[in-house]
Scaffold this active site. Structure first.
Site, PDB file in Angstrom:
ATOM      1  N   ASP A 169      -0.057  -8.631  -4.759  1.00  0.00           N
ATOM      2  CA  ASP A 169       0.678  -7.387  -4.516  1.00  0.00           C
ATOM      3  C   ASP A 169       1.401  -6.927  -5.781  1.00  0.00           C
ATOM      4  O   ASP A 169       1.357  -5.749  -6.150  1.00  0.00           O
ATOM      5  CB  ASP A 169       1.698  -7.573  -3.390  1.00  0.00           C
ATOM      6  N   SER A 200       5.898 -14.838  -2.962  1.00  0.00           N
ATOM      7  CA  SER A 200       5.271 -16.146  -2.760  1.00  0.00           C
ATOM      8  C   SER A 200       3.762 -15.927  -2.644  1.00  0.00           C
ATOM      9  O   SER A 200       3.281 -14.800  -2.711  1.00  0.00           O
ATOM     10  CB  SER A 200       5.837 -16.819  -1.511  1.00  0.00           C
ATOM     11  N   GLY A 212      10.299  -5.461  -0.922  1.00  0.00           N
ATOM     12  CA  GLY A 212      10.717  -6.770  -0.452  1.00  0.00           C
ATOM     13  C   GLY A 212       9.526  -7.623  -0.045  1.00  0.00           C
ATOM     14  O   GLY A 212       8.366  -7.227  -0.189  1.00  0.00           O
ATOM     15  N   ALA A 213       9.823  -8.804   0.464  1.00  0.00           N
ATOM     16  CA  ALA A 213       8.795  -9.705   0.986  1.00  0.00           C
ATOM     17  C   ALA A 213       9.060  -9.881   2.476  1.00  0.00           C
ATOM     18  O   ALA A 213      10.098 -10.404   2.866  1.00  0.00           O
ATOM     19  CB  ALA A 213       8.847 -11.052   0.266  1.00  0.00           C
ATOM     20  N   GLY A 214       8.131  -9.415   3.306  1.00  0.00           N
ATOM     21  CA  GLY A 214       8.361  -9.485   4.744  1.00  0.00           C
ATOM     22  C   GLY A 214       9.387  -8.458   5.189  1.00  0.00           C
ATOM     23  O   GLY A 214       9.494  -7.372   4.626  1.00  0.00           O
ATOM     24  N   PHE A 224       0.830  -1.204   0.000  1.00  0.00           N
ATOM     25  CA  PHE A 224       0.000   0.000   0.000  1.00  0.00           C
ATOM     26  C   PHE A 224       0.865   1.255   0.000  1.00  0.00           C
ATOM     27  O   PHE A 224       0.642   2.186  -0.790  1.00  0.00           O
ATOM     28  CB  PHE A 224      -0.931  -0.003   1.215  1.00  0.00           C
ATOM     29  N   ASN A 282       2.691   3.879   8.811  1.00  0.00           N
ATOM     30  CA  ASN A 282       1.467   3.415   8.162  1.00  0.00           C
ATOM     31  C   ASN A 282       0.441   3.124   9.245  1.00  0.00           C
ATOM     32  O   ASN A 282       0.533   2.111   9.942  1.00  0.00           O
ATOM     33  CB  ASN A 282       1.741   2.168   7.318  1.00  0.00           C
ATOM     34  N   CYS A 283      -0.514   4.025   9.387  1.00  0.00           N
ATOM     35  CA  CYS A 283      -1.498   3.923  10.470  1.00  0.00           C
ATOM     36  C   CYS A 283      -2.585   2.932  10.067  1.00  0.00           C
ATOM     37  O   CYS A 283      -3.446   3.238   9.237  1.00  0.00           O
ATOM     38  CB  CYS A 283      -2.075   5.296  10.778  1.00  0.00           C
ATOM     39  N   LYS A 297       8.247  -5.760  -7.407  1.00  0.00           N
ATOM     40  CA  LYS A 297       8.338  -6.690  -6.279  1.00  0.00           C
ATOM     41  C   LYS A 297       9.051  -7.925  -6.823  1.00  0.00           C
ATOM     42  O   LYS A 297       8.412  -8.843  -7.335  1.00  0.00           O
ATOM     43  CB  LYS A 297       6.950  -7.039  -5.739  1.00  0.00           C
TER      44      LYS A 297
END
EC number: 6.3.3.3
Length: 212
Positions: free
Chosen positions: A50, A37, A111-113, A17, A170-171, A33
């Site tokens: 994503d 996975s 990234g991922a995670g 987001f 990021n709220c 990205k």
């Protein structure tokens, strides 16, 4: 072309987001990205939801936006192994360093995670950053526990001399207790600037984005 690696304090902190919001904010930017996975088959190819958002926003081929795609929604090293593949961190690094997109001056690499997510049996995203030295943008999902996760991420970056360009709050929950106080605490404890804030799925609020 400037390149930034967008990582987060944990899974579901809102990296995708926020990355989309950054691309909306900077008209001369795009997002990729490289590894994903949790992909599903659509029109005879694996697609990650994503990465699809980036592809639709950028109007770039999926092969450019997300070249490493795996099925199971688990850590990339496990998902790749289940698909009979392995991730070569040097190839990922070369791809991200050498990718050129016409008329794009800023490339956001999601990234991922988080930083320590394994890409294979030996390497993590941290190893990717050691190879590329791409500056980091840290997305902090504002929720209970985020102060601990954020300070640990800062420690990992500083020990390994990885530059962090700044962080984005990021709220996630408008009902979070003492949200502003948590953000103020992080501002006081982090050694890099608060770049922006996003509120409950709304547009990004510029604080220091001009530094990018």
């Amino acid at each position: 072309m400037k390149r930034y690696f967008v990582t987060g304090t944990d899974t579901d902190c809102g990296k995708t987001f926020v990355t989309n919001q950054l691309v909306n904010y900077f008209s001369d930017s795009a997002a990729i990205k490289p590894i994903a996975s949790g992909c599903e088959y659509s029109e005879n190819q694996l697609v990650n939801s994503d990465a699809l958002l980036h592809q639709q926003q950028n109007h770039l081929p999926m092969e450019i936006v997300n070249p490493w795609r795996f099925r199971l929604p688990v850590s990339p090293h496990l998902s790749a192994r289940e698909d009979g593949a392995s991730i070569d961190v040097h190839k990922v690094a070369d791809y991200c360093l050498n990718l050129q997109v016409n008329d794009i001056k800023k490339l956001f690499i999601e990234g991922a995670g988080g930083l320590m997510v394994p890409l294979n049996e030996q390497d993590t995203w941290l190893d990717f950053l050691k190879l590329t030295r791409i500056p980091v943008i840290l997305v902090v999902g504002m929720k209970l526990g985020c102060i601990n996760h954020t300070l640990l991420s800062q420690e990992v970056l500083e020990i390994n001399k990885i530059k962090c360009q700044g962080w984005i709050a990021n709220c996630l929950d408008q009902d979070m207790l003492m949200l502003d106080e948590n953000i103020s605490t992080l501002e006081a404890k982090l050694n890099y600037p608060l770049l922006a804030r996003t509120n409950y799925g709304g547009k990004i609020s510029d604080i220091c984005l001009s530094s990018l």
